[in-house]
Design an enzyme around this catalytic site. Structure first.
Site, PDB file in Angstrom:
ATOM      1  N   GLY A  12     -29.505 -59.663 -21.421  1.00 13.34           N
ATOM      2  CA  GLY A  12     -29.674 -59.944 -22.835  1.00 13.34           C
ATOM      3  C   GLY A  12     -29.790 -61.435 -23.079  1.00 13.34           C
ATOM      4  O   GLY A  12     -29.025 -62.232 -22.527  1.00 13.34           O
ATOM      5  N   ASP A 139     -21.105 -62.420 -24.167  1.00 10.59           N
ATOM      6  CA  ASP A 139     -19.829 -61.716 -24.018  1.00 10.59           C
ATOM      7  C   ASP A 139     -18.695 -62.642 -23.592  1.00 10.59           C
ATOM      8  O   ASP A 139     -17.529 -62.269 -23.695  1.00 10.59           O
ATOM      9  CB  ASP A 139     -19.972 -60.583 -23.004  1.00 10.59           C
ATOM     10  CG  ASP A 139     -20.842 -59.455 -23.508  1.00 10.59           C
ATOM     11  OD1 ASP A 139     -20.801 -59.188 -24.715  1.00 10.59           O
ATOM     12  OD2 ASP A 139     -21.565 -58.852 -22.699  1.00 10.59           O
ATOM     13  N   ARG A 187     -18.615 -54.919 -24.985  1.00  8.85           N
ATOM     14  CA  ARG A 187     -18.418 -53.597 -24.392  1.00  8.85           C
ATOM     15  C   ARG A 187     -17.033 -53.460 -23.775  1.00  8.85           C
ATOM     16  O   ARG A 187     -16.324 -52.486 -24.008  1.00  8.85           O
ATOM     17  CB  ARG A 187     -19.489 -53.360 -23.325  1.00  8.85           C
ATOM     18  CG  ARG A 187     -19.386 -52.059 -22.569  1.00  8.85           C
ATOM     19  CD  ARG A 187     -20.448 -51.992 -21.495  1.00  8.85           C
ATOM     20  NE  ARG A 187     -21.773 -52.138 -22.075  1.00  8.85           N
ATOM     21  CZ  ARG A 187     -22.469 -51.134 -22.579  1.00  8.85           C
ATOM     22  NH1 ARG A 187     -21.975 -49.916 -22.561  1.00  8.85           N
ATOM     23  NH2 ARG A 187     -23.673 -51.347 -23.093  1.00  8.85           N
ATOM     24  N   GLU A 242     -17.872 -53.337 -30.292  1.00  6.15           N
ATOM     25  CA  GLU A 242     -18.509 -52.055 -29.995  1.00  6.15           C
ATOM     26  C   GLU A 242     -17.731 -51.270 -28.949  1.00  6.15           C
ATOM     27  O   GLU A 242     -17.795 -50.044 -28.909  1.00  6.15           O
ATOM     28  CB  GLU A 242     -19.943 -52.277 -29.509  1.00  6.15           C
ATOM     29  CG  GLU A 242     -20.021 -53.053 -28.191  1.00  6.15           C
ATOM     30  CD  GLU A 242     -21.435 -53.269 -27.702  1.00  6.15           C
ATOM     31  OE1 GLU A 242     -22.356 -52.641 -28.253  1.00  6.15           O
ATOM     32  OE2 GLU A 242     -21.619 -54.081 -26.765  1.00  6.15           O
ATOM     33  N   GLN A 294     -26.984 -61.295 -33.972  1.00  9.12           N
ATOM     34  CA  GLN A 294     -25.958 -62.255 -33.576  1.00  9.12           C
ATOM     35  C   GLN A 294     -26.405 -63.127 -32.414  1.00  9.12           C
ATOM     36  O   GLN A 294     -26.060 -64.310 -32.336  1.00  9.12           O
ATOM     37  CB  GLN A 294     -24.660 -61.529 -33.226  1.00  9.12           C
ATOM     38  CG  GLN A 294     -24.743 -60.621 -32.020  1.00  9.12           C
ATOM     39  CD  GLN A 294     -23.661 -59.561 -32.003  1.00  9.12           C
ATOM     40  OE1 GLN A 294     -22.494 -59.876 -32.024  1.00  9.12           O
ATOM     41  NE2 GLN A 294     -24.065 -58.298 -31.974  1.00  9.12           N
TER      42      GLN A 294
END
Length: 415
Positions: A12, A139, A187, A242, A294
């Site tokens: 990503g 992340d 995640r 999430e 985001q």
């Protein structure tokens, strides 16, 4: 004789991954005695396998500089788990055909594993390759680094979003929506969700509740907190990762299926929470999923994040030309106030296939809000404004179009 280099983006993308590309390419141009041509693989490792290469020498100085202010992946990215056997063999055929002696692989934890896999293959077969992983992930879960490039800008975005949304809800709460939920990425770790807590100047300010994977979700305790917040403040705003999960470790939003790396696909925790609140407390809820917004929000990027993204790209080249192999440039915090940091090389063995969880003491005793330690950690990472150029009121982003190098290999059949 100088060896050529291959740069590829993976996973990503972020608001500042292209700034790392700028760092790699500009630093390589300062070492013509060691590095010849820098090729960029179109769409990451898939472009390498398909021999779709871009000669970055075609970038003018102005175009190279524009990488610093452009979100997304200028050269294209992908999610692909590189397989042993035909794919690794093909990659080294590409290296040999184009005289590539350096690999700069720009990605997160899975990409670190790929970079290490390539480095080990080269060592085993006696191929002279210097592989360096260029870190990025929103992340923020790469170990041995104070933070990951891409994260600071996301933290700045979600903090801004929940502060502004909180003011909106507050103005309508007397007669309309009582609860607003912002779902953010994360995640397995709650770094992004927790960072949104910077927006709360006090206990009555948004966000009122933060949900992370590190703190087990208990419906009764959650509903009690929502009810008490509404009674005290008049409304309640929530930021939920999430990957929020229950006491058994089950994702609240597990949708079934998995990607190439075995990551379970998540469906959406915000609507699940909204339904729970509506069914049990009767309050009208609105929710939003930040999703790609985001990580694409270059218009509100963190100045600190931008500087670090460039620095890790430059450091990757400096490490490589000094002969440091199978390493990752890591950001080392020297002080928090004022924030001071440096770049050190850490072995890829210590990074690949590992995740850095959010420390529990970054949240308060209830797990709903930031602690003082959490605020001290996050606050410097969102400091500084680095807006892109604007034209006619909108950000001016290039639409990158590159010509490709002539192919030297026969087409590769990917399974």
């Amino acid at each position: 004789m100088p060896k050529n280099a291959l740069y590829a983006q993976s996973g990503g993308v972020t608001a500042v991954i292209n700034a790392s590309a700028y760092g790699v390419i500009s630093a390589a141009r300062r070492h013509p005695d060691a590095i010849g041509t820098v090729y960029a693989a179109q769409n990451g490792i898939l472009g390498a396998l398909d021999e779709v290469l871009i000669d970055t020498a075609q970038l003018s100085d102005a175009e190279l500089a524009a990488l610093k202010t452009t979100p997304g992946g200028a050269f294209g990215s992908c999610r692909h788990k590189l397989r042993h056997g035909a794919e690794l063999t093909r990659l080294f055929e590409l290296f040999a055909a184009h005289d590539i002696g350096y690999l700069f692989y720009n990605g997160g934890g899975d990409s670190a594993d790929t970079c290490l896999k390539v480095a080990e293959f080269a060592q085993y077969h006696g191929y002279d390759l210097t592989a360096v992983h260029v870190p990025k992930t929103i992340d923020n879960d790469l170990p041995h680094s104070d933070c990951s490039p891409g994260f600071g800008s996301v933290a700045k975005y979600v903090g801004t979003a929940i502060r502004e949304a909180g003011l909106d809800v507050a103005s309508m709460a007397a007669s309309s929506t009582k609860v607003f939920i912002l779902e953010v990425m994360g995640r397995h770790t709650g770094w992004i969700a927790a960072s949104a807590g910077l927006a709360a100047q006090d206990n009555d300010a948004s966000p009122h509740l933060i949900l992370t994977p590190e703190v087990a979700f208990e419906p009764g305790r959650f509903l009690k907190a929502v009810k008490e917040t509404i009674a005290r403040v008049g409304y309640c705003t929530i930021v939920a990762a999430e990957g929020t999960r229950d006491a058994k470790g089950t994702f609240l939003s597990e949708a079934g299926g998995a990607d190439a790396f075995g990551h379970i696909q998540l469906g959406g925790v915000a609507p699940i929470l909204a339904k729970l609140i509506k069914d049990e407390l009767g309050h009208k809820c609105h929710w939003a999923v930040a999703d790609y917004l985001q990580r694409a929000a270059r218009h509100i990027a963190s100045g600190t994040d931008l500087a670090q993204a460039i620095a890790v790209g430059e450091a990757a080249v400096e490490f490589a030309v000094k002969g440091q192999r199978s390493v990752m440039p890591a950001i080392i915090r020297e002080d928090s106030e004022p924030y001071r940091w440096r770049i050190d090389a850490v072995p890829l063995h210590d990074v690949a296939n590992r995740e850095k969880p959010l420390p529990r003491d970054y949240l308060d005793a209830d797990g709903w809000r930031l602690s003082a330690a959490g605020r001290d950690y996050f606050a410097p990472l969102i400091v500084g404004e680095a807006p892109p150029p604007f034209v006619d009121g909108l950000p001016a982003y290039p639409r990158w179009q590159f010509s490709h190098m002539p192919k030297k290999l026969i087409p590769f059949e990917r399974g």
